[in-house]
Each structure stands twice: as C-alpha cells, then as structure tokens.
Design a protein around this motif. Structure first.
Motif, PDB file in Angstrom:
ATOM      1  N   GLU A 253       0.819  -1.221   0.000  1.00  0.00           N
ATOM      2  CA  GLU A 253       0.000   0.000   0.000  1.00  0.00           C
ATOM      3  C   GLU A 253       0.853   1.271   0.000  1.00  0.00           C
ATOM      4  O   GLU A 253       0.398   2.337  -0.419  1.00  0.00           O
ATOM      5  N   GLU A 254       2.092   1.168   0.467  1.00  0.00           N
ATOM      6  CA  GLU A 254       2.979   2.331   0.508  1.00  0.00           C
ATOM      7  C   GLU A 254       3.552   2.682  -0.865  1.00  0.00           C
ATOM      8  O   GLU A 254       4.110   3.771  -1.044  1.00  0.00           O
ATOM      9  N   LEU A 255       3.438   1.764  -1.814  1.00  0.00           N
ATOM     10  CA  LEU A 255       4.071   1.938  -3.115  1.00  0.00           C
ATOM     11  C   LEU A 255       3.089   2.472  -4.148  1.00  0.00           C
ATOM     12  O   LEU A 255       1.898   2.146  -4.097  1.00  0.00           O
ATOM     13  N   PRO A 256       3.546   3.277  -5.102  1.00  0.00           N
ATOM     14  CA  PRO A 256       4.938   3.706  -5.253  1.00  0.00           C
ATOM     15  C   PRO A 256       5.304   4.846  -4.315  1.00  0.00           C
ATOM     16  O   PRO A 256       4.474   5.694  -4.011  1.00  0.00           O
ATOM     17  N   LEU A 257       6.554   4.836  -3.880  1.00  0.00           N
ATOM     18  CA  LEU A 257       7.126   5.985  -3.193  1.00  0.00           C
ATOM     19  C   LEU A 257       7.783   6.865  -4.262  1.00  0.00           C
ATOM     20  O   LEU A 257       8.591   6.368  -5.048  1.00  0.00           O
ATOM     21  N   THR A 295       8.950   1.030  -6.376  1.00  0.00           N
ATOM     22  CA  THR A 295       7.670   0.470  -6.805  1.00  0.00           C
ATOM     23  C   THR A 295       7.739  -1.048  -6.895  1.00  0.00           C
ATOM     24  O   THR A 295       8.764  -1.665  -6.577  1.00  0.00           O
ATOM     25  N   THR A 296       6.644  -1.648  -7.339  1.00  0.00           N
ATOM     26  CA  THR A 296       6.582  -3.099  -7.504  1.00  0.00           C
ATOM     27  C   THR A 296       7.154  -3.479  -8.868  1.00  0.00           C
ATOM     28  O   THR A 296       7.197  -2.653  -9.784  1.00  0.00           O
ATOM     29  N   PRO A 297       7.588  -4.722  -9.026  1.00  0.00           N
ATOM     30  CA  PRO A 297       8.108  -5.154 -10.334  1.00  0.00           C
ATOM     31  C   PRO A 297       7.104  -4.958 -11.466  1.00  0.00           C
ATOM     32  O   PRO A 297       7.487  -4.600 -12.581  1.00  0.00           O
ATOM     33  N   GLU A 298       5.831  -5.168 -11.178  1.00  0.00           N
ATOM     34  CA  GLU A 298       4.808  -5.060 -12.214  1.00  0.00           C
ATOM     35  C   GLU A 298       4.631  -3.638 -12.729  1.00  0.00           C
ATOM     36  O   GLU A 298       4.207  -3.417 -13.865  1.00  0.00           O
ATOM     37  N   LYS A 299       4.966  -2.631 -11.902  1.00  0.00           N
ATOM     38  CA  LYS A 299       4.766  -1.225 -12.262  1.00  0.00           C
ATOM     39  C   LYS A 299       6.054  -0.527 -12.689  1.00  0.00           C
ATOM     40  O   LYS A 299       6.044   0.662 -12.999  1.00  0.00           O
ATOM     41  N   SER A 300       7.142  -1.262 -12.720  1.00  0.00           N
ATOM     42  CA  SER A 300       8.454  -0.653 -12.930  1.00  0.00           C
ATOM     43  C   SER A 300       8.575   0.089 -14.261  1.00  0.00           C
ATOM     44  O   SER A 300       9.001   1.249 -14.319  1.00  0.00           O
ATOM     45  N   LEU A 301       8.211  -0.543 -15.345  1.00  0.00           N
ATOM     46  CA  LEU A 301       8.365   0.075 -16.668  1.00  0.00           C
ATOM     47  C   LEU A 301       7.400   1.236 -16.849  1.00  0.00           C
ATOM     48  O   LEU A 301       7.752   2.271 -17.434  1.00  0.00           O
ATOM     49  N   GLU A 302       6.192   1.078 -16.339  1.00  0.00           N
ATOM     50  CA  GLU A 302       5.209   2.158 -16.389  1.00  0.00           C
ATOM     51  C   GLU A 302       5.714   3.375 -15.602  1.00  0.00           C
ATOM     52  O   GLU A 302       5.556   4.517 -16.034  1.00  0.00           O
ATOM     53  N   GLU A 303       6.332   3.114 -14.473  1.00  0.00           N
ATOM     54  CA  GLU A 303       6.860   4.200 -13.636  1.00  0.00           C
ATOM     55  C   GLU A 303       8.019   4.915 -14.335  1.00  0.00           C
ATOM     56  O   GLU A 303       8.172   6.131 -14.208  1.00  0.00           O
ATOM     57  N   GLN A 304       8.818   4.164 -15.080  1.00  0.00           N
ATOM     58  CA  GLN A 304       9.907   4.806 -15.811  1.00  0.00           C
ATOM     59  C   GLN A 304       9.381   5.756 -16.876  1.00  0.00           C
ATOM     60  O   GLN A 304       9.905   6.862 -17.059  1.00  0.00           O
ATOM     61  N   GLU A 305       8.344   5.339 -17.579  1.00  0.00           N
ATOM     62  CA  GLU A 305       7.727   6.210 -18.584  1.00  0.00           C
ATOM     63  C   GLU A 305       7.179   7.480 -17.921  1.00  0.00           C
ATOM     64  O   GLU A 305       7.307   8.583 -18.451  1.00  0.00           O
ATOM     65  N   ARG A 306       6.575   7.311 -16.763  1.00  0.00           N
ATOM     66  CA  ARG A 306       6.034   8.459 -16.037  1.00  0.00           C
ATOM     67  C   ARG A 306       7.146   9.409 -15.621  1.00  0.00           C
ATOM     68  O   ARG A 306       7.028  10.638 -15.748  1.00  0.00           O
ATOM     69  N   MET A 307       8.241   8.860 -15.090  1.00  0.00           N
ATOM     70  CA  MET A 307       9.358   9.684 -14.651  1.00  0.00           C
ATOM     71  C   MET A 307       9.977  10.448 -15.813  1.00  0.00           C
ATOM     72  O   MET A 307      10.340  11.625 -15.689  1.00  0.00           O
ATOM     73  N   LEU A 308      10.076   9.790 -16.957  1.00  0.00           N
ATOM     74  CA  LEU A 308      10.601  10.454 -18.149  1.00  0.00           C
ATOM     75  C   LEU A 308       9.712  11.639 -18.522  1.00  0.00           C
ATOM     76  O   LEU A 308      10.208  12.731 -18.845  1.00  0.00           O
ATOM     77  N   SER A 356      19.392  14.928 -18.722  1.00  0.00           N
ATOM     78  CA  SER A 356      18.698  14.054 -17.780  1.00  0.00           C
ATOM     79  C   SER A 356      18.881  12.609 -18.210  1.00  0.00           C
ATOM     80  O   SER A 356      18.941  12.304 -19.402  1.00  0.00           O
ATOM     81  N   SER A 357      18.969  11.735 -17.215  1.00  0.00           N
ATOM     82  CA  SER A 357      19.059  10.300 -17.461  1.00  0.00           C
ATOM     83  C   SER A 357      18.046   9.624 -16.560  1.00  0.00           C
ATOM     84  O   SER A 357      18.050   9.830 -15.341  1.00  0.00           O
ATOM     85  N   VAL A 358      17.149   8.828 -17.139  1.00  0.00           N
ATOM     86  CA  VAL A 358      16.047   8.209 -16.390  1.00  0.00           C
ATOM     87  C   VAL A 358      16.182   6.689 -16.512  1.00  0.00           C
ATOM     88  O   VAL A 358      16.091   6.142 -17.613  1.00  0.00           O
ATOM     89  N   SER A 359      16.389   6.030 -15.375  1.00  0.00           N
ATOM     90  CA  SER A 359      16.697   4.594 -15.405  1.00  0.00           C
ATOM     91  C   SER A 359      15.797   3.789 -14.485  1.00  0.00           C
ATOM     92  O   SER A 359      15.422   4.249 -13.402  1.00  0.00           O
ATOM     93  N   THR A 360      15.488   2.572 -14.921  1.00  0.00           N
ATOM     94  CA  THR A 360      14.956   1.577 -14.010  1.00  0.00           C
ATOM     95  C   THR A 360      16.082   0.598 -13.713  1.00  0.00           C
ATOM     96  O   THR A 360      16.793   0.160 -14.617  1.00  0.00           O
ATOM     97  N   THR A 386      13.671  -0.215  -8.079  1.00  0.00           N
ATOM     98  CA  THR A 386      14.080   1.169  -7.850  1.00  0.00           C
ATOM     99  C   THR A 386      14.316   1.871  -9.176  1.00  0.00           C
ATOM    100  O   THR A 386      14.830   1.276 -10.129  1.00  0.00           O
ATOM    101  N   LEU A 387      13.927   3.142  -9.226  1.00  0.00           N
ATOM    102  CA  LEU A 387      14.118   3.960 -10.424  1.00  0.00           C
ATOM    103  C   LEU A 387      14.671   5.314 -10.011  1.00  0.00           C
ATOM    104  O   LEU A 387      14.408   5.806  -8.908  1.00  0.00           O
ATOM    105  N   ASN A 388      15.438   5.925 -10.905  1.00  0.00           N
ATOM    106  CA  ASN A 388      15.967   7.256 -10.627  1.00  0.00           C
ATOM    107  C   ASN A 388      16.074   8.046 -11.917  1.00  0.00           C
ATOM    108  O   ASN A 388      16.236   7.483 -13.000  1.00  0.00           O
ATOM    109  N   GLY A 389      15.964   9.359 -11.781  1.00  0.00           N
ATOM    110  CA  GLY A 389      16.082  10.222 -12.955  1.00  0.00           C
ATOM    111  C   GLY A 389      16.368  11.653 -12.552  1.00  0.00           C
ATOM    112  O   GLY A 389      15.935  12.119 -11.496  1.00  0.00           O
ATOM    113  N   SER A 390      17.129  12.346 -13.383  1.00  0.00           N
ATOM    114  CA  SER A 390      17.391  13.764 -13.150  1.00  0.00           C
ATOM    115  C   SER A 390      16.165  14.558 -13.535  1.00  0.00           C
ATOM    116  O   SER A 390      15.588  14.345 -14.592  1.00  0.00           O
ATOM    117  N   GLY A 391      15.854  15.530 -12.670  1.00  0.00           N
ATOM    118  CA  GLY A 391      14.632  16.259 -12.969  1.00  0.00           C
ATOM    119  C   GLY A 391      14.724  17.789 -12.965  1.00  0.00           C
ATOM    120  O   GLY A 391      13.783  18.385 -12.527  1.00  0.00           O
TER     121      GLY A 391
END
Length: 430
Positions: A253-257, A295-308, A356-360, A386-391
């Motif tokens: 329930e805490e995810l995504p952070l 986030t969870t493994p199932e949401k990882s790629l979706e979260e990367q698109e969002r971060m981008l 910027s570099s956005v990675s999963t 875990t995902l990270n990106g310059s913003g």
C-alpha cells in the motif's frame, strides 16, 4: 546485484546479459562457471558444517550415556571424536565464510542485465532516438557558448573558482547566481506540486553502505569524492533517496514511493580528463534535482515512462528543444536495466548534450540494500524495483538557457516560467 539462485538455475541468462553488455562470450561463460563453482563450494561447505555440528551434538550426548553405563573406552573415543570435531568445525566455518565473501565480491562487480527491449550496441553512437520536442532556434548571429556569454556578462568566473578550488568549478555572481537558484526552485516546485513527488532534504554525506547499495561502490570508487574514512560526498541525491528504504520491508500500500530532492552533487570526473574543460558541462560540484521511485516489479516500466514525462515536462515549460534516446547496451550505466537520456540542444556548441538520465534498475539495487515489500496476498516479501532520474541537472539547464535565450547584444532573455522566480526580471544584462 544478481540472485545466485537465478544464476545457478539459468546460467545462460547471465551469460547472454554479459555478452549484450560487451563481454566476450567465452569470458562471460568462464565468469558464470566460476560463480557456480564458488556457490557449490559454499553450499557444500554449509552442508558438511551442518553434518559435523549435528554429529558433535549427538556425540556429546553419547558421552554422558557411555559414562553412565560404565563404557569408559567408548566415552574416551567419543571425547576424542568431539575434540577433533571442535578443530574441524572452525576450519570449515572459515572456509564457508571465505567462499561467501568471495562470491559476494564477485557478484557485486557484475552489472545489471539489460531488458530485452534495450537496443544492442557498443557506445553512444548506437543509441536510438525515439522522440523530439520543439525546433532548433534560428539566430541572425553566430550563437556563443554559455561560458562566453557568462564571462562577457561579468557574472561567471572560472578563474576565481580555480583559485579557490581548482579546475572544474565556477563562481556565479549577481543575476546568474539568482538564475541558478531560480532554476532549481522551479524544478523542485514543479515536481512536488504537479507531479506528486515528496520533497526530501537528505544528507549529502553518506556511508560506504549507502554508496554500495546504489552501486557507486566498489566499482566506481575513483569517480567519487571521499569525505573521511567510510564517508562520501554524494554524486547524486539518488544515493540518499534510494537508501531511505534500505534494510526495510514496506507494505504494498505504501508503493509507489516518489521522492525528489534539490542537492549539491560531487563527482571526481576521474575518467573525463581533457573533456569539457571549459564551462559548466562537467563540474566537480553542481546542483541537481533528482527523482527516485520505489515500486513493484509489475509497475516498474510504467513508472519509468512516467518519470521520463516528468523530466521532459520541466524542459517543455522552459521551451527548450530536446530529444529522447534509449541507451544501447554498451552505453547504459552499471546498475541500469534500461535508460532513457534526454539531450538538450545547445546552439553555441551546435550539439545535443545530456541533461537528464532516467533509469529503471529492476531489483538490482534493492538486492544490494535489502529493500523489500510485502505483497497483499503473499506470505514472503519480494524485492522492490528502484528507479531514478534527473529532474533535471540545474547547471546544464542554465547552460541550455544561456545558449538558447541569448541575444545579439550579449544579454539573455529570462524564460517566462522563471520570471516570477527572478523577481520579475525579464532580461539578464551586464
């Protein structure tokens, strides 16, 4: 870090991953074979250790029974056996510890496996562009580079910085100093108020364990700035932000952070000798807004698109022409499973440069820092992604603004979205 169980059960998976990253297949196979052999030595040692410990405990009980029954010879034989086991067990324990330490060291030096959709390639020339925003600006004059503009304004001083700290530092003054502050505030405000990130003010000094968790250590030790025994200046806020979940088990329930921070960053640039020696492109110290998602493994790629999209959004608000590329297997970072780079157009350099570099990182960092979550309907916890990106990088954004918004008279127009942060100032002049 990779799961040794996965390597043991699917050794070809790691071989293929290493080959895609540029390792010769025979070398990759030898590395994987060595890992499996080392793991077998560790597992075999643990099995033998358990057997010896069980026999020691059983023999110890038998000694008492033998003495009670008057079987003195048997008791003495059992005592001799226990004495020998007390010698053998510590030696075996040391061998198991040595195998575990060696296996851990070797696993920690292996890069993450690229996702299947990551394009194969050797270097930046094999990266694949997939989108652009805006158009290159037209000028009635030859555009200057940012350092020429800043120095002519009398507000960007590399010589003063060199006296204070050496090469790859800058002193910003007057309105350029305010512009840098304005850019950072605009970025962090946008990500917190519009994109749902929680602002964090983390330490910029971290321990070895934090740098290991996000994979700056041990492989990239020479690129970091040490700050005393066991401490480091952060190369990016990715390190403290991601490590906030180290050694913890979150609820699903805490995810995504979603976390963000505006911090100074420090990089030794050990491998950058002779590159970008003029200007603010490659500095030892710079400010950057970082975004991190857990986030969870199932949401990882979706979260990367969002971060981008979040990183692009601030550049679009600044009306800065840029393109987005998928990094190929030979150009992506050590901990990354897939990386998108945003490259902004710099008319003074007549080139695109990364901003910027956005990675999963899949569960690669999570395994190193033991960061897990408990799924709603599962008994056992799983590793987070875990995902990270310059913003985005503040210094490089300033470079892009100076070069794209320069005027023929040497002044620089302030982008509309930054005017409120500049106290209503619309133009930077000498």
């Amino acid at each position: 870090m990779h799961d040794i169980k996965w390597i043991r059960e699917e050794p070809r998976g790691l071989v293929d991953a290493l080959v895609r990253r540029g390792t010769i297949e025979a070398e990759a196979q030898a590395l994987v074979d060595g890992l499996i052999a080392l793991d077998e030595r560790r597992r075999s040692g643990i099995g033998k250790l358990e057997e010896l410990q069980a026999r020691r405990n059983a023999a110890s009980k038998e000694i008492g029974a033998a003495k009670k029954d008057g079987q003195n010879d048997r008791a003495e034989a059992l005592m001799a056996e226990v004495a020998a086991l007390k010698t053998d067990i510590p030696a075996l324990e040391e061998d198991v510890k040595a195998a575990e330490a060696e296996l851990f060291e070797k696993l920690s030096a292996i890069p993450n496996a690229p996702l299947a959709e990551v394009p194969f390639g050797k270097d930046e020339h094999d990266n694949v562009e997939f989108t652009r925003f805006g158009e290159k600006r037209a000028y009635a004059f030859t555009p200057k580079q940012h350092f020429e503009i800043g120095e002519a304004l009398g507000q960007m001083d590399f010589e003063a910085a060199a006296k204070l700290s050496g090469a790859r530092f800058v002193v910003l003054k007057n309105r350029l100093a305010r512009l840098e502050r304005a850019i950072g505030q605009f970025f962090i405000d946008t990500h917190t108020t519009e994109h749902g990130y929680t602002e964090v003010a983390p330490p910029v000094l971290v321990r070895d364990e934090a740098m290991f968790g996000t994979a700056q250590l041990p492989k990239f030790r020479e690129d970091q700035f040490p700050a005393g025994e066991g401490f480091w200046l952060i190369p990016t806020a990715e390190v403290p932000l991601t490590n906030l979940v180290a050694q913890s088990i979150l609820s699903e329930e805490e995810l995504p952070l979603r976390l963000t921070a505006l911090t100074p960053c420090f990089r030794a640039e050990a491998g950058a000798a002779g590159r970008d020696t003029r200007g603010m492109i490659r500095q030892h110290q710079f400010n950057k807004v970082e975004m991190v998602s857990i986030t969870t493994p199932e949401k990882s790629l979706e979260e990367q698109e969002r971060m981008l999209a979040c990183a692009q959004a601030v550049l679009k608000k600044l009306d800065l022409h840029h393109r987005v590329v998928t990094l190929c297997t030979g150009d992506m970072g050590f901990a990354s499973a897939r990386t998108f780079d945003i490259e902004v157009w710099l008319p003074g350099q007549d080139a695109y440069r990364e901003i910027s570099s956005v990675s999963t990182c899949s569960d690669f960092q999570a395994r190193r820092m033991n960061a897990r979550y408990r799924p709603k309907d599962a008994k056992s916890p799983r590793f987070v992604h875990t995902l990270n990106g310059s913003g985005v990088a503040v210094g490089r954004a300033m470079v892009a603004i100076l070069e794209n918004y320069q005027n023929e008279d040497g002044s620089v127009t302030v982008p509309d979205v930054l005017v409120p942060y500049m106290g209503g100032l619309t133009k930077i002049e000498r």
